[in-house]
Scaffold this motif. Structure first.
Motif, short mmCIF file in Angstrom:
data_model
loop_
_atom_site.label_atom_id
_atom_site.label_comp_id
_atom_site.label_asym_id
_atom_site.label_seq_id
_atom_site.Cartn_x
_atom_site.Cartn_y
_atom_site.Cartn_z
N ALA A 1 115.23 19.66 64.09
CA ALA A 1 113.62 19.38 64.47
C ALA A 1 112.91 20.36 63.91
O ALA A 1 111.55 19.67 63.55
N GLU A 2 113.17 21.42 63.91
CA GLU A 2 112.29 22.71 63.42
C GLU A 2 112.09 22.42 61.97
O GLU A 2 110.75 22.30 61.54
N ARG A 3 113.17 22.19 61.33
CA ARG A 3 112.95 22.13 59.77
C ARG A 3 112.16 20.59 59.34
O ARG A 3 111.19 20.67 58.86
N ALA A 4 112.38 19.64 60.20
CA ALA A 4 111.73 18.36 60.05
C ALA A 4 110.46 18.40 60.31
O ALA A 4 109.18 17.79 59.96
N ALA A 5 109.85 18.90 61.32
CA ALA A 5 108.54 19.15 61.73
C ALA A 5 107.78 20.02 60.54
O ALA A 5 106.50 19.62 60.50
N ARG A 6 108.18 21.05 60.07
CA ARG A 6 107.67 21.69 58.80
C ARG A 6 107.52 20.87 57.83
O ARG A 6 106.28 20.68 57.22
N ALA A 7 108.31 19.89 57.58
CA ALA A 7 108.17 18.76 56.34
C ALA A 7 107.06 18.00 56.85
O ALA A 7 106.34 17.56 56.16
N ARG A 8 107.05 17.54 57.93
CA ARG A 8 106.36 16.16 58.41
C ARG A 8 104.79 16.59 58.85
O ARG A 8 104.18 15.77 58.53
N GLU A 9 104.55 17.90 59.29
CA GLU A 9 103.34 18.27 59.49
C GLU A 9 102.72 19.18 58.49
O GLU A 9 101.37 19.26 58.37
N ILE A 10 103.32 19.81 57.46
CA ILE A 10 102.80 20.47 56.77
C ILE A 10 102.85 19.94 55.28
O ILE A 10 101.78 19.85 54.58
N LEU A 11 104.06 19.84 54.64
CA LEU A 11 104.22 19.36 53.33
C LEU A 11 103.74 17.91 53.18
O LEU A 11 103.23 17.42 52.24
N GLU A 12 104.45 16.86 54.05
CA GLU A 12 104.15 15.41 53.81
C GLU A 12 102.56 14.81 53.91
O GLU A 12 102.18 14.35 52.87
N PRO A 13 101.96 15.64 54.89
CA PRO A 13 100.36 14.97 54.66
C PRO A 13 99.75 15.56 53.40
O PRO A 13 98.99 14.82 53.00
N TYR A 14 100.14 16.76 52.97
CA TYR A 14 99.32 17.32 51.85
C TYR A 14 99.79 16.47 50.60
O TYR A 14 98.86 15.88 50.01
N HIS A 15 100.98 15.83 50.55
CA HIS A 15 101.55 15.06 49.29
C HIS A 15 100.93 13.75 49.38
O HIS A 15 100.63 13.07 48.34
#
Ligand SMILES: [Zn+2]
Length: 259
Positions: free
Chosen positions: A118-132
């Motif tokens: 869940a912690e890993r997924a949140a980093r991707a979902r909230e930081i990386l994905e919106p940027y891309h």
């Protein structure tokens, strides 16, 4: 009933990207994947002393400032990641293990050890994905409007890596399509005062990069990743000088390629 989703960013924390010249008229489209060094409050200091956040392991020193000057001078759309690459690497596929590093260069990152799914997924979902997603939306919009676009991914590299000094002041990086990179490289070499890296200090690859393979190659738009040595752009004078040089050379490379 499902458990509440783990959330990383609080409502009062900034979004993961900053945009400049949203309506910029230039064909150049600037990205800065490692521009920021902010940490979400929830992650504390990742178990690191403050000095580590001055180092390149936390961000690309000087890259965001050069990008910003370039955006101003070219009237170019620019997007920079706001959060540190120690949270998640915005230039890496999130399914790759090293997208969240536990050791960077020789430094252990205690706060990145033993993360839950869940912690890993949140980093991707909230930081990386919106940027891309924002990059993708903007490139879609330009494509639909028939606007020519050249993707310029701005980075900086450490002058000494694992004890080895690097000779280049600047490198042009690419993978499957070298056209724009080599047009720019020829112009940089013609300046007469530079040792230019050709896919140095790194080569672009699908496992070690994301922005160029996904947004440049898959769309088949001209692109280059530019790496500038960090000691040259650590201060405002150096940042301005390198932005001025690229402001001169990028349009020239584009003209040569378009001929
Ligand atoms: Zn970088």
């Amino acid at each position: 009933m499902t458990a509440p989703q783990y959330r990383l960013l609080a409502a009062d924390e900034p979004p993961p990207f900053a945009i400049e010249h949203e309506q910029g008229a230039s064909p150049f489209f600037l990205t800065c994947d490692h521009g920021g060094r902010r940490l979400p409050r929830k992650l504390g200091d990742l178990g690191l002393p403050p000095a580590e956040f001055e180092r390149h392991i936390a961000w690309d020193i000087g890259a965001a400032a050069v990008t910003s000057h370039l955006a101003d001078a070219l009237d170019a759309f620019a997007i920079s990641q706001v959060y540190s690459r120690l949270v998640i690497d915005s230039n890496r596929d999130p399914s790759v293990e090293s997208s969240i590093v536990t050791v960077s260069e020789l430094t252990e990152i205690p706060g990145n050890r033993d993360l839950s799914p869940a912690e890993r997924a949140a980093r991707a979902r909230e930081i990386l994905e919106p940027y891309h997603r924002r990059i993708e939306a903007e490139l879609d919009r330009r494509q639909a409007a028939g606007r020519p676009t050249v993707l310029i991914a701005m980075h900086s590299f450490t002058p000494v890596f694992k004890g080895v000094a690097r000779p280049w002041q600047i490198g042009v990086l690419y993978h499957r399509d070298a056209r724009f990179a080599h047009a720019l490289k020829a112009l940089l070499e013609a300046e007469g005062d530079l040792t230019v890296g050709d896919n140095e200090p790194y080569a672009v690859g699908d496992l070690t990069d994301y922005t160029i393979p996904v947004h440049g190659e898959r769309r088949a738009i001209p692109h280059v990743e530019i790496e500038i040595r960090q000691d040259l752009i650590a201060d405002p004078a150096g940042q301005r000088a390198w932005a001025a040089r690229l402001t001169r050379l990028l349009p020239e490379a584009w003209r040569k390629l378009s001929q």
